[in-house]
Design a protein around this motif. Structure first.
Motif, PDB file in Angstrom:
ATOM      1  N   PHE A   1       0.789  -1.266  -0.387  1.00 18.29           N
ATOM      2  CA  PHE A   1      -0.059   0.357   0.127  1.00 18.29           C
ATOM      3  C   PHE A   1       0.741   0.997  -0.243  1.00 18.29           C
ATOM      4  CE2 PHE A   1      -3.048   3.262   1.750  1.00 18.29           C
ATOM      5  CZ  PHE A   1      -4.107   2.936   0.875  1.00 18.29           C
TER       6      PHE A   1
ATOM      7  N   ASN B   1      -6.155  -4.694  -5.662  1.00 18.43           N
ATOM      8  CA  ASN B   1      -6.784  -5.216  -4.210  1.00 18.43           C
ATOM      9  C   ASN B   1      -6.451  -7.204  -4.066  1.00 18.43           C
ATOM     10  OD1 ASN B   1      -7.628  -2.858  -3.710  1.00 18.43           O
ATOM     11  ND2 ASN B   1      -9.415  -3.033  -5.319  1.00 18.43           N
TER      12      ASN B   1
ATOM     13  N   VAL C   1     -11.060   4.726   8.971  1.00 20.60           N
ATOM     14  CA  VAL C   1     -11.534   5.340   7.872  1.00 20.60           C
ATOM     15  C   VAL C   1     -11.223   6.867   7.508  1.00 20.60           C
ATOM     16  CG1 VAL C   1     -13.499   4.345   6.159  1.00 20.60           C
ATOM     17  CG2 VAL C   1     -12.098   2.993   8.063  1.00 20.60           C
TER      18      VAL C   1
ATOM     19  N   VAL D   1      -8.502   8.306   7.149  1.00 21.75           N
ATOM     20  CA  VAL D   1      -7.465   8.260   5.842  1.00 21.75           C
ATOM     21  C   VAL D   1      -7.903   8.534   5.027  1.00 21.75           C
ATOM     22  CG1 VAL D   1      -6.966   5.937   5.117  1.00 21.75           C
ATOM     23  CG2 VAL D   1      -6.854   5.942   7.499  1.00 21.75           C
ATOM     24  N   ILE D   2      -9.000   8.492   4.413  1.00 23.32           N
ATOM     25  CA  ILE D   2      -9.555   9.039   2.864  1.00 23.32           C
ATOM     26  C   ILE D   2      -9.281  10.638   3.354  1.00 23.32           C
ATOM     27  CG2 ILE D   2     -11.980   9.783   1.801  1.00 23.32           C
ATOM     28  CD1 ILE D   2     -12.718   6.776   2.963  1.00 23.32           C
TER      29      ILE D   2
ATOM     30  N   LEU E   1      -5.832  10.721   2.595  1.00 26.21           N
ATOM     31  CA  LEU E   1      -4.868  10.683   1.260  1.00 26.21           C
ATOM     32  C   LEU E   1      -6.052  11.343   0.106  1.00 26.21           C
ATOM     33  CD1 LEU E   1      -5.499   6.704   1.109  1.00 26.21           C
ATOM     34  CD2 LEU E   1      -3.561   8.224   1.294  1.00 26.21           C
TER      35      LEU E   1
ATOM     36  N   ILE F   1      -9.033   6.668  -4.747  1.00 25.50           N
ATOM     37  CA  ILE F   1      -9.634   6.385  -3.344  1.00 25.50           C
ATOM     38  C   ILE F   1     -10.495   5.233  -3.408  1.00 25.50           C
ATOM     39  CG2 ILE F   1     -10.487   7.332  -1.298  1.00 25.50           C
ATOM     40  CD1 ILE F   1      -9.870   9.609  -1.866  1.00 25.50           C
TER      41      ILE F   1
ATOM     42  N   VAL G   1      -8.828   2.158  -1.741  1.00 27.13           N
ATOM     43  CA  VAL G   1      -9.265   2.422  -0.736  1.00 27.13           C
ATOM     44  C   VAL G   1     -10.489   1.958  -0.093  1.00 27.13           C
ATOM     45  CG1 VAL G   1      -9.695   4.001   1.787  1.00 27.13           C
ATOM     46  CG2 VAL G   1      -7.292   4.016  -0.395  1.00 27.13           C
TER      47      VAL G   1
ATOM     48  N   MET H   1     -10.889  -1.065   3.173  1.00 25.91           N
ATOM     49  CA  MET H   1     -11.656  -0.283   4.185  1.00 25.91           C
ATOM     50  C   MET H   1     -13.173  -0.962   4.556  1.00 25.91           C
ATOM     51  SD  MET H   1      -9.057   1.070   5.898  1.00 25.91           S
ATOM     52  CE  MET H   1      -7.593   2.107   5.306  1.00 25.91           C
TER      53      MET H   1
END
Length: 544
Positions: A14, A398, A428, A431-432, A435, A444, A448, A452
């Protein structure tokens, strides 16, 4: 050190992906390449699901790609249709007419030009949903006018950039279509892994309905902020002088407002009323955009387009009043007449579309000198290919991440956070948001969210039901993603506006201008988080 890296190869994967993306490497090939390299490393060192020493875990990659591109996946078919609709409306210069007319309507009020920009941004969001086109158009038309009439540079830039990003939260939105598809897939898979084999399905229509109220509330926050600035600092948002612009007549307002509003009602109304799926509504929007463009471009009058609109209304009325199936063994006389009438309506629609396409082929764009239809098709193909190539690369990334045990790692990290499920949700969202300073919304959503979301949907209530409503989570993510367009250094709306801003507008002015709007978006995120009914009420009412 080597042992630590091998133990956390999923997290290293990642980190490497983010570093490569920040270096500017192509997104799709970066994701696919890193996925393949780390799959080989996992097989070489026999880690996770690659413990057999081969790449057998990647076998589902083909079926995943086939599932995305299969003709039965109707959800993603809406993506090129909505893109086509937005590009066609942008090329037909509807945005320019809206900005000019709304500026003359509200401009005499303190802060009126800012209100006009936000109002037009809302309409364009609901009819085009393309951030770049909206920001560039409003920046080229409204920014010089706002600066001319004494507006603060930061307020003018912030209003235009923020209003242009409304297309990410107000449906129909490309972000909501892609996010809805991702959330739906991850939600169903996570609930099945949790032992719930009959979870309630989540559709893009649910996400559209869930985003309506928060999106309109965000527009209201923009209006309130601009009104507060106009009251507290009148010099930053002065009214326009009437003698310079003239007052917009009622006829001009109706002529400019009715077409986009009618298209919005046709697209969103058909979804919310249950008449059409989002994909079918996207087709309606594409046809409507073609007809609106033809009405503007055709030199001999717009009667074919008016006839087509009458045909659409007639076909909808007939389909709701009669049984138009022609494969029946027995057809009643009234139904037979209705079928012939519906055929006539389809002929009128075909006439209007054909006339509009010819007009779009004859009309040349000022920038390229090519036919408008050629530019629209090229732009639609380019953006659609970009979206789907990134999606394919993200599937390999992924799949490898999960093969290295990344899903379990994320679950363990979130479970270890204080606050339980709520602490995981806050992590979460954080983090979003972080980013979003560096990555595009597509990266994203495709990378992501699949990592997540399964962890969030694995939490259950004591009765076994899901703890977090998937529609609510999707709306939270959508509001959060909207900030990624405004947060420096890589906010795309900032780049778009910087490219068309006059030389006297500094980059610092743009950054200062968007800061209050980013805070407003975070406030909206907190409000939706505190009151989930804002996102879940309308879907439960419409689709119950």
């Amino acid at each position: 050190m080597t042992e630590v890296l091998l133990t956390h190869l999923d997290l290293l994967m990642f980190v490497v992906a983010i570093a490569a993306l920040l270096r500017g490497y192509p997104v799709a090939f970066t994701l696919a390449g890193i996925g393949l390299v780390f799959a080989l490393l996992g097989a070489w060192f026999e880690i996770g699901y690659f413990a057999t020493g081969d790449l057998g875990f990647l076998k589902p990659f083909y079926s995943r790609i086939f599932g995305i591109m299969d003709e039965t996946n109707e959800v993603l078919v809406a993506v090129p249709l909505f893109i086509f609709m937005g590009v066609m409306l942008e090329r037909s210069q509807i945005a320019g007419d809206l900005l000019e007319t709304m500026g003359r309507l509200f401009g005499q009020l303190p802060g009126g030009l800012g209100f006009s920009v936000t109002f037009v941004g809302m309409l364009l969001a609901a009819s085009t949903g393309i951030v770049g086109a909206t920001v560039v158009t409003m920046g080229m038309i409204s920014l010089p006018s706002m600066l001319k009439h004494g507006y603060s540079r930061s307020l003018a830039c912030g209003s235009i950039a923020a209003s242009g990003t409304l297309g990410q939260i107000i449906p129909p939105s490309i972000v909501l279509v892609i996010l809805g598809d991702a959330i739906s897939n991850e939600y169903i898979e996570a609930r099945r892994n949790a032992g719930d084999w009959a979870p309630d399905p989540v559709s893009v229509g649910d996400i559209f309905a869930g985003a309506m109220v928060p999106g309109l509330m965000l527009v209201g926050l923009y209006f309130l902020y601009q009104a507060a600035v106009a009251i507290l600092s009148p010099a930053s948002a002065p009214p326009m002088r009437l003698e310079e612009t003239g007052r917009a007549s009622a006829g001009q307002i109706v002529r400019v407002l009715v077409p986009p509003i009618a298209l919005i009602v046709a697209v969103l109304g058909s979804i919310l009323a249950g008449i059409a799926t989002p994909t079918e509504a996207a087709a309606v929007g594409a046809v409507g955009a073609i007809l609106l463009a033809g009405a503007r471009f055709r030199e001999g009058g717009a009667w074919p387009q008016y006839a087509a609109f009458a045909g659409i209304a007639g076909a909808l009325l007939l389909s709701n009043s009669f049984d138009l199936r022609v494969t029946r063994e027995v057809i009643e006389p009234a139904d037979r007449i209705a079928i012939w009438a519906a055929g006539a309506c389809c002929a009128l629609i075909a006439l209007g579309i054909g006339s509009s396409l010819l007009a779009a082929l004859r009309r040349k764009t000022a920038e390229t000198g090519r036919p408008v239809l050629t530019d629209v098709m090229q732009s639609t193909t380019r953006v659609t290919c970009m979206v789907f190539v990134i999606l394919i690369g993200a599937q390999l990334f992924n799949l490898t991440f999960r093969g290295l045990g990344g899903e379990e790692t994320v679950q363990e990290i979130l479970d270890a956070l204080p606050g339980g499920a709520w602490g995981a949700l806050a992590a979460v969202m954080l983090v979003i948001f972080i980013l979003g300073f560096f990555l595009d919304f597509l990266e994203i959503v495709f990378v992501v969210v699949p990592i997540m979301a399964p962890a969030l949907f694995s939490y259950s209530n004591p009765d076994g039901s899901v703890f977090f409503d998937p529609v609510w989570v999707a709306v939270l993510i959508a509001v959060n993603l909207q900030t990624s367009f405004l947060t420096p250094p890589f906010g795309f709306a900032l780049f778009y506006l910087r490219g068309v801003a006059p030389p006297e507008v500094r980059t610092l002015d743009i950054y200062r201008g968007v800061a209050p709007f980013v805070l407003l978006q975070l406030v909206m995120l907190g409000v939706v988080a505190a009151f989930p009914a804002l996102a879940t009420w309308l879907p439960s009412l419409v689709f119950e």
